[in-house]
Design an enzyme around this catalytic site. Sequence first.
Site, PDB file in Angstrom:
ATOM      1  N   ASP A 122       7.448   2.991  -4.566  1.00 34.93           N
ATOM      2  CA  ASP A 122       6.904   2.427  -5.790  1.00 34.93           C
ATOM      3  C   ASP A 122       6.439   3.622  -6.640  1.00 34.93           C
ATOM      4  O   ASP A 122       6.197   4.696  -6.082  1.00 34.93           O
ATOM      5  CB  ASP A 122       5.743   1.507  -5.374  1.00 34.93           C
ATOM      6  N   ASP A 136       4.006   3.778  -9.958  1.00 32.42           N
ATOM      7  CA  ASP A 136       2.608   3.901 -10.391  1.00 32.42           C
ATOM      8  C   ASP A 136       1.669   3.619  -9.221  1.00 32.42           C
ATOM      9  O   ASP A 136       1.802   2.615  -8.530  1.00 32.42           O
ATOM     10  CB  ASP A 136       2.314   2.946 -11.559  1.00 32.42           C
ATOM     11  N   ASN A 191       8.221  -1.758 -11.089  1.00 32.70           N
ATOM     12  CA  ASN A 191       8.164  -2.976 -11.900  1.00 32.70           C
ATOM     13  C   ASN A 191       7.899  -2.667 -13.362  1.00 32.70           C
ATOM     14  O   ASN A 191       7.794  -3.576 -14.167  1.00 32.70           O
ATOM     15  CB  ASN A 191       7.072  -3.920 -11.376  1.00 32.70           C
ATOM     16  N   ASN A 192       7.762  -1.389 -13.681  1.00 33.49           N
ATOM     17  CA  ASN A 192       7.508  -1.052 -15.079  1.00 33.49           C
ATOM     18  C   ASN A 192       8.812  -1.190 -15.872  1.00 33.49           C
ATOM     19  O   ASN A 192       9.748  -0.405 -15.682  1.00 33.49           O
ATOM     20  CB  ASN A 192       6.948   0.361 -15.184  1.00 33.49           C
ATOM     21  N   HIS A 251      -2.492  -4.150 -14.755  1.00 34.98           N
ATOM     22  CA  HIS A 251      -2.345  -2.767 -14.283  1.00 34.98           C
ATOM     23  C   HIS A 251      -3.606  -1.986 -14.602  1.00 34.98           C
ATOM     24  O   HIS A 251      -4.187  -2.175 -15.670  1.00 34.98           O
ATOM     25  CB  HIS A 251      -1.144  -2.100 -14.950  1.00 34.98           C
ATOM     26  N   LYS A 301      10.022  -6.538  -7.931  1.00 34.37           N
ATOM     27  CA  LYS A 301       9.272  -6.777  -6.696  1.00 34.37           C
ATOM     28  C   LYS A 301       8.296  -7.920  -6.930  1.00 34.37           C
ATOM     29  O   LYS A 301       7.716  -7.966  -8.003  1.00 34.37           O
ATOM     30  CB  LYS A 301       8.469  -5.513  -6.326  1.00 34.37           C
ATOM     31  N   ASP A 341       1.521   0.684  -3.355  1.00 35.07           N
ATOM     32  CA  ASP A 341       0.053   0.654  -3.454  1.00 35.07           C
ATOM     33  C   ASP A 341      -0.485  -0.756  -3.651  1.00 35.07           C
ATOM     34  O   ASP A 341      -1.696  -0.929  -3.739  1.00 35.07           O
ATOM     35  CB  ASP A 341      -0.429   1.535  -4.610  1.00 35.07           C
TER      36      ASP A 341
HETATM   37  N1  PLP Z   1       4.510  -2.675 -15.738  1.00 37.85           N
HETATM   38  C1  PLP Z   1       3.773  -1.950 -16.600  1.00 37.85           C
HETATM   39  C2  PLP Z   1       3.803  -2.298 -18.038  1.00 37.85           C
HETATM   40  C3  PLP Z   1       2.978  -0.895 -16.135  1.00 37.85           C
HETATM   41  O1  PLP Z   1       2.251  -0.178 -17.007  1.00 37.85           O
HETATM   42  C4  PLP Z   1       2.976  -0.608 -14.749  1.00 37.85           C
HETATM   43  C5  PLP Z   1       2.161   0.481 -14.219  1.00 37.85           C
HETATM   44  O2  PLP Z   1       1.653   1.325 -14.917  1.00 37.85           O
HETATM   45  C6  PLP Z   1       3.757  -1.380 -13.891  1.00 37.85           C
HETATM   46  C7  PLP Z   1       4.505  -2.404 -14.423  1.00 37.85           C
HETATM   47  C8  PLP Z   1       3.772  -1.165 -12.412  1.00 37.85           C
HETATM   48  O3  PLP Z   1       4.643  -0.136 -12.067  1.00 37.85           O
HETATM   49  P1  PLP Z   1       4.920   0.188 -10.536  1.00 37.85           P
HETATM   50  O4  PLP Z   1       5.763  -0.919  -9.977  1.00 37.85           O
HETATM   51  O5  PLP Z   1       5.640   1.511 -10.595  1.00 37.85           O
HETATM   52  O6  PLP Z   1       3.592   0.282  -9.868  1.00 37.85           O
HETATM   53 CA    CA Z   2       2.448   0.434  -7.983  1.00 33.25          CA
END
Ligand code: PLP
Ligand code: CA
Length: 304
Positions: free
Chosen positions: A27, A29, A61-62, A186, A217, A243
Amino acid sequence: FGFKGCQKIRGPQIRSLLEAKDFFLFDCDGVIWHGEKAITGAAKVVNALIRQGKNVVFVTNNCTRPRENYVHKFCRLGFTDVMLEQIFSSSYCSALYLRDVVKVRGQVFVIGCDGLRRELLEAGIPCVEEADDPDATIYNCALAPDVKAVLVGHDDKLTFLKLAKASCYLRDPDCLFLATDNDPWHPLSGGRILPGSGSLTAALEVASGRKATVIGKPSRFMFECISSQFRGVDPAQCLMVGDRLEVDMLFGSNCGLDTMLTLTGVSQIEEAQEYRNSDLSTNHSLVPDYVVDTIADFLPAFEE
Ligand code: PLP
Ligand code: CA
């Protein structure tokens, strides 16, 4: 492994786990970076795994950026060996879903950032163009006649009009309802939070009386995208590192992968233990197999 089961692992245990696995899903963030700042030691870990010949992919998921932007971001933050093919974002996987799974014919109405729209256009999926008309309202605006899917993701320019239009398109039972991801919120620095795609999806689920199909996810689809692009991926050889229990650990469980929680992000080990001790058996899918304070704890395993 004798040390499997929601507990912190250290030195030799981490080493044997890393030796046993050949496919690592990270993952982003909360694991690799916080926004624009890399987690200390993460770049060294990722570069070392890649140089050891391990398969490494990123599952985020970003949905706000196209994949090229991630390549640049990885490079900028010192992850010098990461290539486009290793990046699986909810926007990229949404484009693959629309193109290859449902083979959408007609336009897609997108609630999301420009990056999401760019990823769809790159896959050849036509999106409804939004006119920038400050006087437009749901009473007087035009609705496109051939919208075959509504795709909802994080949108920093969300308007009531967009929600209203999406609700209208979803009246048609032949119009698909997709969400890039269902993340509720987030963390930002300073204790602030950002409402996630899930909060927008929830609004539209209420307005339409329908349930969105989630692409990111914890849905299995991202893993199917990975399996179709990397030959011979064996779930037993994979480790999913994340996380967030409700997103990343559940994703790993849904796909039959071993899971690792890193404590540099949203979820705490106490929450994992609560899920483990819960009488509700569905909560057990949220319990990590392993826990580390940070993925920098992998570093000693690369020393001779
Ligand atoms: N979507 C957005 C808009 C975000 O800003 C973030 C994290 O900063 C996420 C999803 C989650 O990302 P990840 O799946 O990498 O934790
Ligand atoms: Ca994450």
